[in-house]
Motif scaffolding. Structure first.
Motif, PDB file in Angstrom:
ATOM      1  N   LEU A 274       0.840  -1.203   0.000  1.00 15.86           N
ATOM      2  CA  LEU A 274       0.000   0.000   0.000  1.00 15.86           C
ATOM      3  C   LEU A 274       0.874   1.251   0.000  1.00 15.86           C
ATOM      4  O   LEU A 274       0.610   2.201  -0.754  1.00 15.86           O
ATOM      5  CB  LEU A 274      -0.932  -0.009   1.213  1.00 15.86           C
ATOM      6  CG  LEU A 274      -1.957   1.105   1.283  1.00 15.86           C
ATOM      7  CD1 LEU A 274      -2.965   0.978   0.140  1.00 15.86           C
ATOM      8  CD2 LEU A 274      -2.670   1.077   2.626  1.00 15.86           C
TER       9      LEU A 274
ATOM     10  N   VAL B 277      -7.449  -7.858  -2.721  1.00 17.61           N
ATOM     11  CA  VAL B 277      -8.642  -7.596  -1.909  1.00 17.61           C
ATOM     12  C   VAL B 277      -9.314  -8.917  -1.516  1.00 17.61           C
ATOM     13  O   VAL B 277      -9.700  -9.101  -0.354  1.00 17.61           O
ATOM     14  CB  VAL B 277      -9.618  -6.647  -2.635  1.00 17.61           C
ATOM     15  CG1 VAL B 277     -10.986  -6.630  -1.958  1.00 17.61           C
ATOM     16  CG2 VAL B 277      -9.029  -5.241  -2.693  1.00 17.61           C
TER      17      VAL B 277
ATOM     18  N   ARG C  25      -2.825  -3.289 -12.607  1.00 19.17           N
ATOM     19  CA  ARG C  25      -3.230  -2.813 -11.281  1.00 19.17           C
ATOM     20  C   ARG C  25      -4.616  -3.320 -10.911  1.00 19.17           C
ATOM     21  O   ARG C  25      -4.862  -3.717  -9.782  1.00 19.17           O
ATOM     22  CB  ARG C  25      -3.193  -1.275 -11.240  1.00 19.17           C
ATOM     23  CG  ARG C  25      -1.815  -0.699 -11.168  1.00 19.17           C
ATOM     24  CD  ARG C  25      -1.276  -0.654  -9.750  1.00 19.17           C
ATOM     25  NE  ARG C  25      -2.105   0.231  -8.953  1.00 19.17           N
ATOM     26  CZ  ARG C  25      -2.916  -0.175  -7.980  1.00 19.17           C
ATOM     27  NH1 ARG C  25      -3.011  -1.427  -7.651  1.00 19.17           N
ATOM     28  NH2 ARG C  25      -3.650   0.699  -7.314  1.00 19.17           N
ATOM     29  N   ARG C  26      -5.534  -3.316 -11.874  1.00 18.50           N
ATOM     30  CA  ARG C  26      -6.890  -3.816 -11.603  1.00 18.50           C
ATOM     31  C   ARG C  26      -6.863  -5.284 -11.198  1.00 18.50           C
ATOM     32  O   ARG C  26      -7.492  -5.681 -10.214  1.00 18.50           O
ATOM     33  CB  ARG C  26      -7.779  -3.653 -12.836  1.00 18.50           C
ATOM     34  CG  ARG C  26      -8.217  -2.250 -13.106  1.00 18.50           C
ATOM     35  CD  ARG C  26      -9.010  -2.177 -14.393  1.00 18.50           C
ATOM     36  NE  ARG C  26      -9.262  -0.796 -14.761  1.00 18.50           N
ATOM     37  CZ  ARG C  26      -9.502  -0.403 -16.000  1.00 18.50           C
ATOM     38  NH1 ARG C  26      -9.544  -1.286 -16.991  1.00 18.50           N
ATOM     39  NH2 ARG C  26      -9.712   0.866 -16.265  1.00 18.50           N
TER      40      ARG C  26
ATOM     41  N   LEU D 253       2.304   1.829  -3.420  1.00 17.51           N
ATOM     42  CA  LEU D 253       1.345   2.377  -4.391  1.00 17.51           C
ATOM     43  C   LEU D 253       1.235   3.893  -4.271  1.00 17.51           C
ATOM     44  O   LEU D 253       1.036   4.584  -5.271  1.00 17.51           O
ATOM     45  CB  LEU D 253      -0.017   1.717  -4.223  1.00 17.51           C
ATOM     46  CG  LEU D 253      -0.068   0.228  -4.564  1.00 17.51           C
ATOM     47  CD1 LEU D 253      -1.439  -0.344  -4.270  1.00 17.51           C
ATOM     48  CD2 LEU D 253       0.334  -0.021  -6.000  1.00 17.51           C
TER      49      LEU D 253
ATOM     50  N   GLN E 230      -7.042   2.117  -5.829  1.00 17.73           N
ATOM     51  CA  GLN E 230      -7.374   1.759  -7.213  1.00 17.73           C
ATOM     52  C   GLN E 230      -8.305   2.796  -7.835  1.00 17.73           C
ATOM     53  O   GLN E 230      -8.134   3.178  -8.991  1.00 17.73           O
ATOM     54  CB  GLN E 230      -8.020   0.370  -7.275  1.00 17.73           C
ATOM     55  CG  GLN E 230      -8.325  -0.098  -8.677  1.00 17.73           C
ATOM     56  CD  GLN E 230      -7.081  -0.284  -9.517  1.00 17.73           C
ATOM     57  OE1 GLN E 230      -6.086  -0.802  -9.041  1.00 17.73           O
ATOM     58  NE2 GLN E 230      -7.132   0.122 -10.768  1.00 17.73           N
TER      59      GLN E 230
ATOM     60  N   PHE F 181      -6.874  -0.557  -0.405  1.00 20.59           N
ATOM     61  CA  PHE F 181      -6.475  -0.988  -1.751  1.00 20.59           C
ATOM     62  C   PHE F 181      -7.531  -0.602  -2.782  1.00 20.59           C
ATOM     63  O   PHE F 181      -7.200  -0.161  -3.883  1.00 20.59           O
ATOM     64  CB  PHE F 181      -6.223  -2.506  -1.789  1.00 20.59           C
ATOM     65  CG  PHE F 181      -4.823  -2.889  -1.446  1.00 20.59           C
ATOM     66  CD1 PHE F 181      -3.820  -2.868  -2.403  1.00 20.59           C
ATOM     67  CD2 PHE F 181      -4.492  -3.255  -0.159  1.00 20.59           C
ATOM     68  CE1 PHE F 181      -2.530  -3.212  -2.083  1.00 20.59           C
ATOM     69  CE2 PHE F 181      -3.201  -3.603   0.181  1.00 20.59           C
ATOM     70  CZ  PHE F 181      -2.207  -3.584  -0.784  1.00 20.59           C
TER      71      PHE F 181
ATOM     72  N   THR G 127      -5.144  -5.745  -7.770  1.00 23.20           N
ATOM     73  CA  THR G 127      -5.984  -5.227  -6.688  1.00 23.20           C
ATOM     74  C   THR G 127      -7.126  -6.182  -6.375  1.00 23.20           C
ATOM     75  O   THR G 127      -7.425  -6.440  -5.202  1.00 23.20           O
ATOM     76  CB  THR G 127      -6.523  -3.825  -7.036  1.00 23.20           C
ATOM     77  OG1 THR G 127      -5.412  -2.925  -7.157  1.00 23.20           O
ATOM     78  CG2 THR G 127      -7.470  -3.300  -5.971  1.00 23.20           C
TER      79      THR G 127
END
Length: 160
Positions: free
Chosen positions: A57, A147, A139-140, A60, A119, A115, A143
């Protein structure tokens, strides 16, 4: 499948970033397996998903710190946007610190929500930068996996 098309058409550096991104899921997976199998007597002396997730985190948010100090973008953004991005870049770090200092299982849910929030910010801010298309797709995917791992981790430890 759209992502695979991008993967095969990329240069070596882009492919390496994508591969390392997926390999970065391994500590999450190992931490989840550890909690699942060894609930009371963890192999890792910490909740690996929580600690590693907090580090990621922070990373990011740091991406935005790096973007803003990059000379290529300085002249393209107005000062107001630059200020917001600089401030945003440290928000995930503060969230990670709070998650780590509180020893409560609900912090796993808070980490998952962080997270998701990061995003959403990525989705909104990406228009200001020239990120490769595959970056947001990567990234999608990462993530979503993170999650779900965090939520499953919470379900395993909520009564411990």
């Amino acid at each position: 499948m759209k992502f695979l098309k991008y993967f095969y058409s990329k240069n070596l550096t882009s492919k390496l970033i994508i591969i390392l991104g997926f390999l970065g899921l391994l500590p999450f997976i190992f931490g989840l397996i550890d909690i699942w199998i060894n609930k009371e007597n963890l192999f890792f002396f910490i909740n690996l998903t929580k600690y590693y997730g907090s580090i990621i985190l922070t990373f990011l948010g740091a991406v935005y710190w790096g973007i803003i100090i990059n000379d290529n973008f300085k002249n393209l953004l107005c000062n107001k946007i630059k200020t917001y991005i600089i401030l945003w870049s440290i928000v995930p770090s503060f969230c990670a610190i709070l998650i780590l200092i509180f020893n409560h299982n609900i912090t796993i849910i808070i980490l998952a929500l962080c997270f998701i929030f990061v995003q959403i910010v990525d989705e909104l801010v990406i228009k200001y930068f020239k990120f490769p298309v595959w970056y947001l797709l990567l990234r999608r995917m990462l993530t979503i996996v993170v999650v779900f791992i965090l939520l499953f981790t919470y379900l395993l430890i909520r009564n411990v």
